[in-house]
Design a protein around this motif. Sequence first.
Motif, PDB file in Angstrom:
ATOM      1  N   GLU A  57     -10.198  -7.025  81.612  1.00 41.94           N
ATOM      2  CA  GLU A  57     -11.229  -6.492  80.728  1.00 41.94           C
ATOM      3  C   GLU A  57     -12.570  -7.215  80.867  1.00 41.94           C
ATOM      4  O   GLU A  57     -13.623  -6.655  80.568  1.00 41.94           O
ATOM      5  CB  GLU A  57     -10.777  -6.485  79.254  1.00 41.94           C
ATOM      6  CG  GLU A  57     -10.363  -7.821  78.692  1.00 41.94           C
ATOM      7  CD  GLU A  57      -8.950  -8.261  79.045  1.00 41.94           C
ATOM      8  OE1 GLU A  57      -8.655  -9.459  78.873  1.00 41.94           O
ATOM      9  OE2 GLU A  57      -8.139  -7.428  79.494  1.00 41.94           O
ATOM     10  N   GLU A  58     -12.571  -8.459  81.344  1.00 38.20           N
ATOM     11  CA  GLU A  58     -13.812  -9.189  81.558  1.00 38.20           C
ATOM     12  C   GLU A  58     -14.331  -9.061  82.989  1.00 38.20           C
ATOM     13  O   GLU A  58     -15.519  -9.229  83.236  1.00 38.20           O
ATOM     14  CB  GLU A  58     -13.623 -10.662  81.205  1.00 38.20           C
ATOM     15  CG  GLU A  58     -13.369 -10.886  79.717  1.00 38.20           C
ATOM     16  CD  GLU A  58     -13.084 -12.329  79.381  1.00 38.20           C
ATOM     17  OE1 GLU A  58     -13.398 -13.222  80.195  1.00 38.20           O
ATOM     18  OE2 GLU A  58     -12.536 -12.566  78.296  1.00 38.20           O
ATOM     19  N   LEU A  59     -13.445  -8.793  83.923  1.00 42.70           N
ATOM     20  CA  LEU A  59     -13.798  -8.600  85.335  1.00 42.70           C
ATOM     21  C   LEU A  59     -13.452  -7.162  85.696  1.00 42.70           C
ATOM     22  O   LEU A  59     -12.429  -6.899  86.321  1.00 42.70           O
ATOM     23  CB  LEU A  59     -13.012  -9.555  86.235  1.00 42.70           C
ATOM     24  CG  LEU A  59     -13.461 -10.988  86.326  1.00 42.70           C
ATOM     25  CD1 LEU A  59     -12.467 -11.801  87.141  1.00 42.70           C
ATOM     26  CD2 LEU A  59     -14.841 -11.089  86.951  1.00 42.70           C
ATOM     27  N   VAL A  60     -14.289  -6.268  85.286  1.00 40.34           N
ATOM     28  CA  VAL A  60     -14.023  -4.845  85.454  1.00 40.34           C
ATOM     29  C   VAL A  60     -14.167  -4.468  86.934  1.00 40.34           C
ATOM     30  O   VAL A  60     -15.181  -4.783  87.575  1.00 40.34           O
ATOM     31  CB  VAL A  60     -14.972  -4.003  84.574  1.00 40.34           C
ATOM     32  CG1 VAL A  60     -14.762  -2.518  84.809  1.00 40.34           C
ATOM     33  CG2 VAL A  60     -14.771  -4.364  83.105  1.00 40.34           C
ATOM     34  N   HIS A  61     -13.131  -3.834  87.460  1.00 42.25           N
ATOM     35  CA  HIS A  61     -13.113  -3.424  88.867  1.00 42.25           C
ATOM     36  C   HIS A  61     -14.387  -2.661  89.205  1.00 42.25           C
ATOM     37  O   HIS A  61     -14.753  -1.722  88.518  1.00 42.25           O
ATOM     38  CB  HIS A  61     -11.876  -2.560  89.130  1.00 42.25           C
ATOM     39  CG  HIS A  61     -11.607  -2.323  90.565  1.00 42.25           C
ATOM     40  ND1 HIS A  61     -12.266  -1.381  91.301  1.00 42.25           N
ATOM     41  CD2 HIS A  61     -10.754  -2.930  91.413  1.00 42.25           C
ATOM     42  CE1 HIS A  61     -11.831  -1.397  92.536  1.00 42.25           C
ATOM     43  NE2 HIS A  61     -10.902  -2.335  92.636  1.00 42.25           N
ATOM     44  N   GLY A  62     -15.088  -3.120  90.257  1.00 41.21           N
ATOM     45  CA  GLY A  62     -16.316  -2.470  90.688  1.00 41.21           C
ATOM     46  C   GLY A  62     -17.588  -3.023  90.070  1.00 41.21           C
ATOM     47  O   GLY A  62     -18.678  -2.709  90.523  1.00 41.21           O
ATOM     48  N   SER A  63     -17.466  -3.857  89.032  1.00 38.73           N
ATOM     49  CA  SER A  63     -18.653  -4.419  88.368  1.00 38.73           C
ATOM     50  C   SER A  63     -19.253  -5.540  89.216  1.00 38.73           C
ATOM     51  O   SER A  63     -18.633  -6.038  90.158  1.00 38.73           O
ATOM     52  CB  SER A  63     -18.284  -4.969  86.986  1.00 38.73           C
ATOM     53  OG  SER A  63     -17.465  -6.129  87.124  1.00 38.73           O
ATOM     54  N   GLU A  64     -20.465  -5.954  88.855  1.00 39.44           N
ATOM     55  CA  GLU A  64     -21.119  -7.071  89.555  1.00 39.44           C
ATOM     56  C   GLU A  64     -20.304  -8.355  89.413  1.00 39.44           C
ATOM     57  O   GLU A  64     -20.185  -9.128  90.359  1.00 39.44           O
ATOM     58  CB  GLU A  64     -22.545  -7.267  89.037  1.00 39.44           C
ATOM     59  CG  GLU A  64     -23.348  -8.282  89.813  1.00 39.44           C
ATOM     60  CD  GLU A  64     -23.499  -7.973  91.301  1.00 39.44           C
ATOM     61  OE1 GLU A  64     -23.618  -8.935  92.088  1.00 39.44           O
ATOM     62  OE2 GLU A  64     -23.510  -6.782  91.695  1.00 39.44           O
ATOM     63  N   GLU A  65     -19.727  -8.604  88.259  1.00 41.97           N
ATOM     64  CA  GLU A  65     -18.908  -9.801  88.043  1.00 41.97           C
ATOM     65  C   GLU A  65     -17.670  -9.790  88.925  1.00 41.97           C
ATOM     66  O   GLU A  65     -17.186 -10.832  89.353  1.00 41.97           O
ATOM     67  CB  GLU A  65     -18.479  -9.908  86.574  1.00 41.97           C
ATOM     68  CG  GLU A  65     -19.607 -10.199  85.619  1.00 41.97           C
ATOM     69  CD  GLU A  65     -20.423  -8.959  85.260  1.00 41.97           C
ATOM     70  OE1 GLU A  65     -19.981  -7.807  85.526  1.00 41.97           O
ATOM     71  OE2 GLU A  65     -21.530  -9.139  84.716  1.00 41.97           O
ATOM     72  N   TRP A  66     -17.134  -8.622  89.208  1.00 38.32           N
ATOM     73  CA  TRP A  66     -15.908  -8.460  90.004  1.00 38.32           C
ATOM     74  C   TRP A  66     -16.170  -8.656  91.499  1.00 38.32           C
ATOM     75  O   TRP A  66     -15.276  -9.063  92.241  1.00 38.32           O
ATOM     76  CB  TRP A  66     -15.343  -7.057  89.741  1.00 38.32           C
ATOM     77  CG  TRP A  66     -14.180  -6.696  90.580  1.00 38.32           C
ATOM     78  CD1 TRP A  66     -12.861  -7.013  90.353  1.00 38.32           C
ATOM     79  CD2 TRP A  66     -14.201  -5.921  91.786  1.00 38.32           C
ATOM     80  NE1 TRP A  66     -12.076  -6.490  91.347  1.00 38.32           N
ATOM     81  CE2 TRP A  66     -12.881  -5.808  92.240  1.00 38.32           C
ATOM     82  CE3 TRP A  66     -15.216  -5.317  92.519  1.00 38.32           C
ATOM     83  CZ2 TRP A  66     -12.539  -5.113  93.388  1.00 38.32           C
ATOM     84  CZ3 TRP A  66     -14.880  -4.615  93.666  1.00 38.32           C
ATOM     85  CH2 TRP A  66     -13.560  -4.526  94.085  1.00 38.32           C
ATOM     86  N   ARG A  67     -17.376  -8.421  91.955  1.00 42.39           N
ATOM     87  CA  ARG A  67     -17.700  -8.472  93.392  1.00 42.39           C
ATOM     88  C   ARG A  67     -17.553  -9.878  93.976  1.00 42.39           C
ATOM     89  O   ARG A  67     -17.811 -10.873  93.313  1.00 42.39           O
ATOM     90  CB  ARG A  67     -19.119  -7.992  93.639  1.00 42.39           C
ATOM     91  CG  ARG A  67     -19.326  -6.524  93.373  1.00 42.39           C
ATOM     92  CD  ARG A  67     -20.663  -6.016  93.865  1.00 42.39           C
ATOM     93  NE  ARG A  67     -21.168  -4.807  93.278  1.00 42.39           N
ATOM     94  CZ  ARG A  67     -20.512  -3.713  92.963  1.00 42.39           C
ATOM     95  NH1 ARG A  67     -19.243  -3.650  93.142  1.00 42.39           N
ATOM     96  NH2 ARG A  67     -21.103  -2.663  92.448  1.00 42.39           N
ATOM     97  N   ILE A  68     -17.176  -9.911  95.258  1.00 36.18           N
ATOM     98  CA  ILE A  68     -17.145 -11.163  96.016  1.00 36.18           C
ATOM     99  C   ILE A  68     -18.567 -11.724  96.040  1.00 36.18           C
ATOM    100  O   ILE A  68     -19.538 -10.965  96.155  1.00 36.18           O
ATOM    101  CB  ILE A  68     -16.659 -10.908  97.465  1.00 36.18           C
ATOM    102  CG1 ILE A  68     -15.244 -10.301  97.489  1.00 36.18           C
ATOM    103  CG2 ILE A  68     -16.734 -12.176  98.312  1.00 36.18           C
ATOM    104  CD1 ILE A  68     -14.138 -11.212  97.074  1.00 36.18           C
ATOM    105  N   VAL A  69     -18.711 -13.051  95.960  1.00 34.70           N
ATOM    106  CA  VAL A  69     -20.044 -13.666  95.945  1.00 34.70           C
ATOM    107  C   VAL A  69     -20.840 -13.258  97.175  1.00 34.70           C
ATOM    108  O   VAL A  69     -20.279 -13.011  98.245  1.00 34.70           O
ATOM    109  CB  VAL A  69     -19.963 -15.200  95.837  1.00 34.70           C
ATOM    110  CG1 VAL A  69     -19.301 -15.623  94.532  1.00 34.70           C
ATOM    111  CG2 VAL A  69     -19.256 -15.819  97.027  1.00 34.70           C
ATOM    112  N   GLY A  70     -22.151 -13.201  97.016  1.00 34.23           N
ATOM    113  CA  GLY A  70     -23.035 -12.712  98.066  1.00 34.23           C
ATOM    114  C   GLY A  70     -22.996 -13.489  99.363  1.00 34.23           C
ATOM    115  O   GLY A  70     -23.275 -12.938 100.428  1.00 34.23           O
ATOM    116  N   GLU A  71     -22.646 -14.767  99.322  1.00 32.52           N
ATOM    117  CA  GLU A  71     -22.609 -15.585 100.533  1.00 32.52           C
ATOM    118  C   GLU A  71     -21.435 -15.244 101.447  1.00 32.52           C
ATOM    119  O   GLU A  71     -21.416 -15.647 102.616  1.00 32.52           O
ATOM    120  CB  GLU A  71     -22.517 -17.085 100.197  1.00 32.52           C
ATOM    121  CG  GLU A  71     -23.679 -17.621  99.404  1.00 32.52           C
ATOM    122  CD  GLU A  71     -23.436 -17.613  97.903  1.00 32.52           C
ATOM    123  OE1 GLU A  71     -23.894 -18.559  97.235  1.00 32.52           O
ATOM    124  OE2 GLU A  71     -22.805 -16.664  97.381  1.00 32.52           O
TER     125      GLU A  71
END
Length: 184
Positions: A57-71
């Motif tokens: 519920e805090e790391l919603v699939h597809g959300s920015e928080e869920w994404r692999i870090v940009g590096e």
Amino acid sequence: MTTLDNRPNTALLVVDVQNGVVDEGHERDAVVANIGGLVGRARKEGVPVVWVQHSDEELVHGSEEWRIVGELAPEEAEPRVDKSYGDSFEDTDLEKVLAERGVGRLVVVGAETDACIRSTLHGALVRGYDATLVGDAHTTVDKSEWGAPKPDQVIAHTNLYWRYQVAPGRKGGTVTSEDVDFSG
């Protein structure tokens, strides 16, 4: 030494290196850089890189928080495993992904040390895998306000106790990024 038959290969397992998980992680930038270096080495050596992403519920699939870090950027052909529990094997297709690649040994990196990393390491060992923790390539956030030790102590303790983990026909172990040997 794995107890899994016909599984001579090693994989790099990258656990939960997601924006919402590591953004406030202890020594985040150094840990992410170490993971990036290992990903590059694994690819160069033909070692499978398997990416695990947690959702809830805090790391919603597809959300920015869920994404692999940009590096870090998973390649198209690299498997991604979605999970909802601490142990990356629990109710996922991770075992199938590893079996298809003949993997019996895991090199584990990611987050969080005192949750998904520990759960996944233990889950691997009890399922017959050798599981090596990369001591300078995992992190956690500060949970001391809830009674946990400071992050550097959590990381140091996990590195210490995992270094000596063994089970019949299986072994754990802790190494630094520069000492990772994907050949076994």
